[in-house]
Design a protein around this motif. Structure first.
Motif, PDB file in Angstrom:
ATOM      1  N   THR A 139       0.820  -1.207   0.000  1.00 37.34           N
ATOM      2  CA  THR A 139       0.000   0.000   0.000  1.00 37.34           C
ATOM      3  C   THR A 139       0.858   1.262   0.000  1.00 37.34           C
ATOM      4  O   THR A 139       0.441   2.283  -0.540  1.00 37.34           O
ATOM      5  N   THR A 140       2.064   1.190   0.601  1.00 39.96           N
ATOM      6  CA  THR A 140       2.950   2.361   0.624  1.00 39.96           C
ATOM      7  C   THR A 140       4.388   1.936   0.344  1.00 39.96           C
ATOM      8  O   THR A 140       4.768   0.784   0.557  1.00 39.96           O
ATOM      9  N   LYS A 141       5.178   2.892  -0.098  1.00 34.73           N
ATOM     10  CA  LYS A 141       6.601   2.660  -0.357  1.00 34.73           C
ATOM     11  C   LYS A 141       7.324   2.318   0.950  1.00 34.73           C
ATOM     12  O   LYS A 141       8.208   1.465   0.969  1.00 34.73           O
ATOM     13  N   LYS A 142       6.926   2.944   2.033  1.00 33.66           N
ATOM     14  CA  LYS A 142       7.533   2.675   3.331  1.00 33.66           C
ATOM     15  C   LYS A 142       7.315   1.214   3.736  1.00 33.66           C
ATOM     16  O   LYS A 142       8.242   0.554   4.226  1.00 33.66           O
ATOM     17  N   ASP A 143       6.108   0.695   3.539  1.00 34.78           N
ATOM     18  CA  ASP A 143       5.816  -0.705   3.863  1.00 34.78           C
ATOM     19  C   ASP A 143       6.669  -1.646   3.021  1.00 34.78           C
ATOM     20  O   ASP A 143       7.207  -2.628   3.525  1.00 34.78           O
ATOM     21  N   LEU A 144       6.800  -1.342   1.732  1.00 35.50           N
ATOM     22  CA  LEU A 144       7.642  -2.145   0.846  1.00 35.50           C
ATOM     23  C   LEU A 144       9.087  -2.114   1.318  1.00 35.50           C
ATOM     24  O   LEU A 144       9.730  -3.159   1.461  1.00 35.50           O
ATOM     25  N   ASP A 145       9.616  -0.929   1.589  1.00 33.98           N
ATOM     26  CA  ASP A 145      11.010  -0.796   2.009  1.00 33.98           C
ATOM     27  C   ASP A 145      11.273  -1.535   3.324  1.00 33.98           C
ATOM     28  O   ASP A 145      12.313  -2.183   3.487  1.00 33.98           O
ATOM     29  N   ASN A 146      10.342  -1.446   4.263  1.00 29.84           N
ATOM     30  CA  ASN A 146      10.499  -2.153   5.536  1.00 29.84           C
ATOM     31  C   ASN A 146      10.528  -3.665   5.332  1.00 29.84           C
ATOM     32  O   ASN A 146      11.299  -4.374   5.974  1.00 29.84           O
ATOM     33  N   TYR A 147       9.683  -4.167   4.434  1.00 25.63           N
ATOM     34  CA  TYR A 147       9.659  -5.601   4.162  1.00 25.63           C
ATOM     35  C   TYR A 147      10.955  -6.050   3.492  1.00 25.63           C
ATOM     36  O   TYR A 147      11.536  -7.065   3.866  1.00 25.63           O
ATOM     37  N   VAL A 148      11.415  -5.288   2.513  1.00 21.23           N
ATOM     38  CA  VAL A 148      12.669  -5.621   1.823  1.00 21.23           C
ATOM     39  C   VAL A 148      13.826  -5.669   2.828  1.00 21.23           C
ATOM     40  O   VAL A 148      14.665  -6.567   2.774  1.00 21.23           O
ATOM     41  N   ALA A 149      13.851  -4.736   3.753  1.00 20.85           N
ATOM     42  CA  ALA A 149      14.938  -4.673   4.731  1.00 20.85           C
ATOM     43  C   ALA A 149      14.993  -5.898   5.639  1.00 20.85           C
ATOM     44  O   ALA A 149      16.047  -6.238   6.174  1.00 20.85           O
ATOM     45  N   LYS A 150      13.877  -6.594   5.800  1.00 26.23           N
ATOM     46  CA  LYS A 150      13.825  -7.771   6.671  1.00 26.23           C
ATOM     47  C   LYS A 150      14.220  -9.062   5.956  1.00 26.23           C
ATOM     48  O   LYS A 150      14.363 -10.099   6.588  1.00 26.23           O
ATOM     49  N   ASN A 151      14.349  -9.025   4.629  1.00 28.08           N
ATOM     50  CA  ASN A 151      14.619 -10.222   3.850  1.00 28.08           C
ATOM     51  C   ASN A 151      16.106 -10.461   3.666  1.00 28.08           C
ATOM     52  O   ASN A 151      16.898  -9.525   3.645  1.00 28.08           O
ATOM     53  N   PHE A 152      16.462 -11.737   3.507  1.00 24.91           N
ATOM     54  CA  PHE A 152      17.848 -12.142   3.312  1.00 24.91           C
ATOM     55  C   PHE A 152      18.036 -12.747   1.928  1.00 24.91           C
ATOM     56  O   PHE A 152      17.120 -13.341   1.373  1.00 24.91           O
ATOM     57  N   GLU A 153      19.248 -12.610   1.425  1.00 25.75           N
ATOM     58  CA  GLU A 153      19.619 -13.196   0.139  1.00 25.75           C
ATOM     59  C   GLU A 153      19.656 -14.720   0.262  1.00 25.75           C
ATOM     60  O   GLU A 153      20.110 -15.252   1.267  1.00 25.75           O
ATOM     61  N   GLN A 154      19.162 -15.408  -0.758  1.00 26.18           N
ATOM     62  CA  GLN A 154      19.233 -16.867  -0.816  1.00 26.18           C
ATOM     63  C   GLN A 154      19.518 -17.275  -2.255  1.00 26.18           C
ATOM     64  O   GLN A 154      19.116 -16.581  -3.191  1.00 26.18           O
ATOM     65  N   SER A 155      20.171 -18.410  -2.427  1.00 24.53           N
ATOM     66  CA  SER A 155      20.593 -18.830  -3.760  1.00 24.53           C
ATOM     67  C   SER A 155      19.453 -19.328  -4.639  1.00 24.53           C
ATOM     68  O   SER A 155      19.577 -19.330  -5.858  1.00 24.53           O
ATOM     69  N   ASN A 156      18.339 -19.742  -4.052  1.00 26.23           N
ATOM     70  CA  ASN A 156      17.255 -20.303  -4.862  1.00 26.23           C
ATOM     71  C   ASN A 156      16.186 -19.281  -5.250  1.00 26.23           C
ATOM     72  O   ASN A 156      15.194 -19.625  -5.856  1.00 26.23           O
ATOM     73  N   TYR A 157      16.379 -18.014  -4.896  1.00 24.52           N
ATOM     74  CA  TYR A 157      15.425 -16.998  -5.337  1.00 24.52           C
ATOM     75  C   TYR A 157      16.096 -15.656  -5.553  1.00 24.52           C
ATOM     76  O   TYR A 157      17.226 -15.431  -5.129  1.00 24.52           O
ATOM     77  N   ARG A 158      15.367 -14.803  -6.231  1.00 21.40           N
ATOM     78  CA  ARG A 158      15.799 -13.428  -6.473  1.00 21.40           C
ATOM     79  C   ARG A 158      14.624 -12.514  -6.193  1.00 21.40           C
ATOM     80  O   ARG A 158      13.473 -12.919  -6.304  1.00 21.40           O
ATOM     81  N   VAL A 159      14.958 -11.283  -5.848  1.00 21.50           N
ATOM     82  CA  VAL A 159      13.932 -10.289  -5.551  1.00 21.50           C
ATOM     83  C   VAL A 159      14.113  -9.105  -6.489  1.00 21.50           C
ATOM     84  O   VAL A 159      15.224  -8.625  -6.680  1.00 21.50           O
ATOM     85  N   LEU A 160      12.998  -8.686  -7.048  1.00 20.03           N
ATOM     86  CA  LEU A 160      12.963  -7.504  -7.892  1.00 20.03           C
ATOM     87  C   LEU A 160      11.893  -6.571  -7.345  1.00 20.03           C
ATOM     88  O   LEU A 160      10.952  -7.020  -6.679  1.00 20.03           O
ATOM     89  N   VAL A 161      12.028  -5.293  -7.610  1.00 20.92           N
ATOM     90  CA  VAL A 161      11.014  -4.329  -7.197  1.00 20.92           C
ATOM     91  C   VAL A 161      10.699  -3.389  -8.349  1.00 20.92           C
ATOM     92  O   VAL A 161      11.539  -3.131  -9.207  1.00 20.92           O
ATOM     93  N   LYS A 162       9.477  -2.921  -8.338  1.00 18.20           N
ATOM     94  CA  LYS A 162       9.053  -1.866  -9.251  1.00 18.20           C
ATOM     95  C   LYS A 162       7.909  -1.145  -8.567  1.00 18.20           C
ATOM     96  O   LYS A 162       6.933  -1.776  -8.159  1.00 18.20           O
TER      97      LYS A 162
END
Length: 175
Positions: free
Chosen positions: A99-122
């Motif tokens: 719903t907001t850019k802040k919510d997206l940014d907070n969620y991204v900040a909690k995630n960790f890199e893993q070899s079996n997936y990738r994360v993209l944003v738009k």
């Protein structure tokens, strides 16, 4: 005047037929060795009746997403694949529209890199692509090939891959 009308017509035509992140059908994307999953009873009980699925229903979102972020998600899209001969191999994409850019940014900040997936944003979209296709057969696609195909699909739509923080819980030291 004719030129102006022609330009306006062209722009309208382009925007009408332009594909975007929320088109939800992974046009022309095939993951060798996998096929779209068949909807099972567990999926139906959550509220998923077909693949791909899109929902803006808060009750369904709360059953799919983590409870701490579910209220911050406006819409979820999912397209999952599996190998019908082996239940251990799957892949696909989940897109969360926040719903907001802040919510997206907070969620991204909690995630960790893993070899079996990738994360993209738009914009307000968090796009997680993954593949757990473990076969390493010469001449056949691998999990990495699947990830590359899915990433290419979304980058063509304007998404950008982001690097998440490393998962330090899996880093071991040698003494």
């Amino acid at each position: 005047m004719k030129k102006i009308l022609l330009i306006i017509g062209f722009v309208c035509f382009q925007s009408f037929f332009a594909q975007n992140i929320m088109d939800f059908d992974l046009k022309n994307v095939e993951l060798q060795g996998m096929q779209p999953v068949k909807v099972n009873q567990e999926m139906k009980s959550v509220g998923i009746s077909k693949i791909p699925f899109v929902t803006d229903n808060p009750d369904v979102i709360s059953k799919i997403a983590d409870p701490d972020i579910a209220p911050k998600i406006k819409k979820i899209y999912g397209f999952t694949y599996d190998n019908p001969k082996d239940e251990l191999h799957d892949g696909g994409v989940f897109v969360y529209q926040f719903t907001t850019k802040k919510d997206l940014d907070n969620y991204v900040a909690k995630n960790f890199e893993q070899s079996n997936y990738r994360v993209l944003v738009k914009d307000l979209f968090y796009i997680r692509i993954w593949s757990d296709y473990g076969y390493q057969i010469k001449g056949k696609e691998t999990s990495e090939d699947h990830l590359n195909k899915l990433e290419k699909y979304y980058t063509k739509l304007g998404a950008k891959r982001i690097q998440l923080k490393p998962d330090e819980s899996i880093i071991s030291t040698v003494q």
